[in-house]
Design a protein around this motif. Structure first.
Motif, mmCIF file in Angstrom:
data_model
loop_
_atom_site.group_PDB
_atom_site.id
_atom_site.type_symbol
_atom_site.label_atom_id
_atom_site.label_comp_id
_atom_site.label_asym_id
_atom_site.label_seq_id
_atom_site.Cartn_x
_atom_site.Cartn_y
_atom_site.Cartn_z
ATOM 1 N N SER A 34 -11.399 -3.520 6.336
ATOM 2 C CA SER A 34 -10.556 -3.660 7.524
ATOM 3 C C SER A 34 -9.109 -3.261 7.283
ATOM 4 C CB SER A 34 -10.601 -5.110 8.027
ATOM 5 O OG SER A 34 -11.921 -5.500 8.343
ATOM 6 N N GLY A 35 -8.801 -2.798 6.065
ATOM 7 C CA GLY A 35 -7.437 -2.397 5.753
ATOM 8 C C GLY A 35 -6.634 -3.454 5.027
ATOM 9 N N PHE A 36 -7.266 -4.552 4.615
ATOM 10 C CA PHE A 36 -6.524 -5.695 4.088
ATOM 11 C C PHE A 36 -6.545 -5.799 2.562
ATOM 12 C CE2 PHE A 36 -7.960 -7.854 8.252
ATOM 13 C CZ PHE A 36 -6.964 -7.216 8.960
ATOM 14 N N SER A 37 -6.955 -4.778 1.852
ATOM 15 C CA SER A 37 -7.044 -4.885 0.396
ATOM 16 C C SER A 37 -5.657 -4.916 -0.233
ATOM 17 C CB SER A 37 -7.830 -3.701 -0.164
ATOM 18 O OG SER A 37 -7.073 -2.513 -0.035
ATOM 19 N N GLY A 38 -5.608 -5.278 -1.514
ATOM 20 C CA GLY A 38 -4.364 -5.214 -2.274
ATOM 21 C C GLY A 38 -3.512 -6.457 -2.246
ATOM 22 N N GLU A 39 -4.023 -7.561 -1.722
ATOM 23 C CA GLU A 39 -3.212 -8.785 -1.672
ATOM 24 C C GLU A 39 -3.243 -9.497 -3.028
ATOM 25 O OE1 GLU A 39 -1.161 -9.917 0.709
ATOM 26 O OE2 GLU A 39 -1.544 -8.050 1.784
ATOM 27 N N MET A 40 -2.671 -8.842 -4.039
ATOM 28 C CA MET A 40 -2.700 -9.369 -5.406
ATOM 29 C C MET A 40 -1.933 -10.686 -5.538
ATOM 30 S SD MET A 40 -4.321 -6.742 -6.426
ATOM 31 C CE MET A 40 -4.425 -4.952 -6.371
ATOM 32 N N ASN A 90 0.833 -1.197 0.000
ATOM 33 C CA ASN A 90 0.000 0.000 0.000
ATOM 34 C C ASN A 90 0.872 1.252 0.000
ATOM 35 O OD1 ASN A 90 -2.552 -1.088 -0.102
ATOM 36 N ND2 ASN A 90 -2.884 -1.054 2.103
ATOM 37 N N ALA A 91 1.921 1.225 0.819
ATOM 38 C CA ALA A 91 2.830 2.372 0.882
ATOM 39 C C ALA A 91 3.537 2.580 -0.455
ATOM 40 C CB ALA A 91 3.853 2.168 2.000
ATOM 41 N N SER A 92 3.938 1.498 -1.112
ATOM 42 C CA SER A 92 4.576 1.605 -2.424
ATOM 43 C C SER A 92 3.620 2.189 -3.455
ATOM 44 C CB SER A 92 5.065 0.231 -2.895
ATOM 45 O OG SER A 92 6.089 -0.260 -2.062
ATOM 46 N N THR A 93 2.349 1.811 -3.368
ATOM 47 C CA THR A 93 1.348 2.341 -4.289
ATOM 48 C C THR A 93 1.195 3.842 -4.099
ATOM 49 O OG1 THR A 93 0.160 0.224 -4.230
ATOM 50 C CG2 THR A 93 -1.058 2.136 -5.033
ATOM 51 N N LEU A 94 1.118 4.265 -2.852
ATOM 52 C CA LEU A 94 0.999 5.691 -2.568
ATOM 53 C C LEU A 94 2.246 6.444 -3.047
ATOM 54 C CD1 LEU A 94 -0.779 7.851 -1.219
ATOM 55 C CD2 LEU A 94 0.410 7.353 0.930
ATOM 56 N N ALA A 95 3.419 5.866 -2.841
ATOM 57 C CA ALA A 95 4.660 6.501 -3.300
ATOM 58 C C ALA A 95 4.679 6.623 -4.819
ATOM 59 C CB ALA A 95 5.873 5.695 -2.819
ATOM 60 N N GLU A 96 4.164 5.618 -5.500
ATOM 61 C CA GLU A 96 4.140 5.664 -6.962
ATOM 62 C C GLU A 96 3.231 6.787 -7.452
ATOM 63 O OE1 GLU A 96 6.405 4.452 -9.678
ATOM 64 O OE2 GLU A 96 6.295 3.046 -8.003
ATOM 65 N N HIS A 97 2.161 7.047 -6.708
ATOM 66 C CA HIS A 97 1.249 8.126 -7.091
ATOM 67 C C HIS A 97 1.865 9.496 -6.818
ATOM 68 C CE1 HIS A 97 -2.346 10.485 -7.679
ATOM 69 N NE2 HIS A 97 -2.274 10.945 -6.446
ATOM 70 N N LEU A 98 2.572 9.646 -5.708
ATOM 71 C CA LEU A 98 3.116 10.951 -5.349
ATOM 72 C C LEU A 98 4.422 11.257 -6.085
ATOM 73 C CD1 LEU A 98 2.469 11.157 -1.502
ATOM 74 C CD2 LEU A 98 1.196 12.230 -3.346
ATOM 75 N N PHE A 99 5.243 10.238 -6.339
ATOM 76 C CA PHE A 99 6.590 10.487 -6.840
ATOM 77 C C PHE A 99 6.972 9.687 -8.082
ATOM 78 C CE2 PHE A 99 6.798 11.217 -2.187
ATOM 79 C CZ PHE A 99 7.191 12.544 -2.192
ATOM 80 N N GLY A 120 2.648 -8.275 -3.664
ATOM 81 C CA GLY A 120 1.539 -7.501 -3.126
ATOM 82 C C GLY A 120 1.098 -6.471 -4.129
ATOM 83 N N GLY A 121 0.312 -5.536 -3.678
ATOM 84 C CA GLY A 121 -0.152 -4.504 -4.598
ATOM 85 C C GLY A 121 -1.048 -3.513 -3.901
ATOM 86 N N GLY A 122 -1.622 -2.648 -4.689
ATOM 87 C CA GLY A 122 -2.512 -1.638 -4.155
ATOM 88 C C GLY A 122 -3.492 -1.196 -5.223
ATOM 89 N N VAL A 123 -4.627 -0.682 -4.776
ATOM 90 C CA VAL A 123 -5.667 -0.197 -5.675
ATOM 91 C C VAL A 123 -5.884 1.280 -5.377
ATOM 92 C CG1 VAL A 123 -8.054 -0.458 -6.437
ATOM 93 C CG2 VAL A 123 -6.758 -2.472 -5.698
#
Length: 363
Positions: A206-212, A164-173, A192-195
């Motif tokens: 519950s915070g558990f999404s993104g388990e690609m 999730n943190a990597s996904t957010l970083a990819e969006h910001l930077f 893993g991954g993120g949406v």
């Protein structure tokens, strides 16, 4: 930029911008500089910028071999890091994080009091309250991370899953900076991954999404670290690729696979092409379900992409619905394999700058 440009950009009137800027100056967040000369007569315009000495954002990455600490200024861009030993038990986490932050501050000549926020990434399922629900890679279950850190760190801490943190970083930077909707796939020892939907990271109930990595790609296939068969991670994460390459002489670690693929080893090339097929099945499922404009690939997937691209794209075309499969794009991350990871400081930046602080998993 100037106050006038800020007013135009935000739609706020000049007096409102002036009041806010004065408050920011009062806490040392911004400083005034003279803008570059425009070549016109008269004095150069005055500009505002974020002060490099206005505080620190810290990232803490609980990885598989170490605790990695990253320092950034409040613009979120990392500039230093250190590694410390991984805690042997969860009970040691609070003291180890505190000591690591102090060591990094000493190394860069700053103090703990300058830390504005800390972002911590964990390799496992992280609940909406910041606790680690389970991590098969660490063999840790039900760890109340906020309780372990609350009394040790004087700054706000934001905890989330590493992908999730990597996904957010990819969006910001990173490569998804211009997108409000995309899907991220990355990982190393696991996938893993993120949406990202409507400009926000979707974390699930519950915070558990993104388990690609646990999308099923083979019925009754190889056992995954999660305890179930046939998951994508069982075929494309680094340990799985190394295990499946054991029959190839000279392969004992993931870097050996990359070297063999670069040298044109046919067995390794075949193995990676097959891994690309499994990835294509998972990506086709994501395309059919989410219809994303883009899928960003990072971590180990970005590293092996030159050897799996053809088989992955072919498999997507065979399994995805025709229309959405024509209208998405694949973007390869440029920051996910940096020596200094971005995820932790990105969580800290999100928490520090968010106008709704109860939203991004603070405690």
């Amino acid at each position: 930029m100037s106050q006038r440009e800020l007013s135009e950009l935000t739609g706020c009137d000049k007096s409102t911008v002036s009041v806010i800027i004065k408050r920011f100056e009062g806490i040392g967040l911004v400083e005034r500089t003279m803008g570059a000369s425009s070549g016109r007569r008269g004095r150069p315009s005055e500009s505002l910028r974020i002060s490099e000495l206005s505080g620190l954002l810290m990232g803490v990455h609980l990885e598989f071999e170490c605790l990695r600490f990253v320092a950034a200024n409040v613009d979120g861009r990392p500039f230093a890091s250190i590694d410390r030993p991984l805690p042997t038990t969860p009970s040691e986490l609070g003291d180890d994080v505190r000591n690591g932050l102090e060591a990094l501050c000493n190394e860069v000549g700053r103090s703990l009091s300058e830390i504005r926020a800390v972002g911590m990434t964990l390799p496992g399922l992280v609940g909406s309250a910041g606790g680690l629900a389970e991590s098969s890679n660490l063999s840790w279950d039900t760890v109340a991370v906020p309780d372990l850190l609350r009394t040790k760190i004087g700054a706000p801490v934001y905890v989330d899953n590493d992908s999730n943190a990597s996904t957010l970083a990819e969006h910001l930077f990173g490569v998804a900076a211009d997108l409000s909707d995309f899907i991220m796939l990355d990982g190393s020892r696991g996938i893993g991954g993120g949406v990202f939907i409507d400009g926000r990271l979707y974390r699930g109930r519950s915070g558990f999404s993104g388990e690609m990595g646990h999308i099923k790609v083979v019925k009754d296939g190889r056992m995954c670290g999660c305890g179930a068969p046939g998951c994508l991670s069982a075929y494309i994460c680094a340990p799985a690729l190394v295990a499946r390459s054991r029959r190839v002489p000279g392969i004992s670690k993931f870097s050996d696979i990359l070297a063999a693929a670069e040298a044109g080893n046919p067995d390794v090339r075949y193995l990676l092409e097959e891994a690309g097929q499994f990835l294509g099945v998972a990506m086709a499922t994501l395309i059919n379900v989410f219809d994303p404009p883009a899928i960003a690939l990072g971590g180990i997937i970005a590293q092996i992409w030159p050897y799996i691209e053809n088989s992955t794209r072919q498999t997507i075309q065979q399994n995805a619905m025709r229309t959405p499969a024509r209208e998405y794009e694949i973007r390869i991350s440029t920051i996910s394999n940096s020596q200094i990871p971005w995820g932790g400081v990105t969580l800290a930046l999100e928490g520090f700058s968010n106008l709704h602080p109860t939203d991004p998993l603070p405690w």
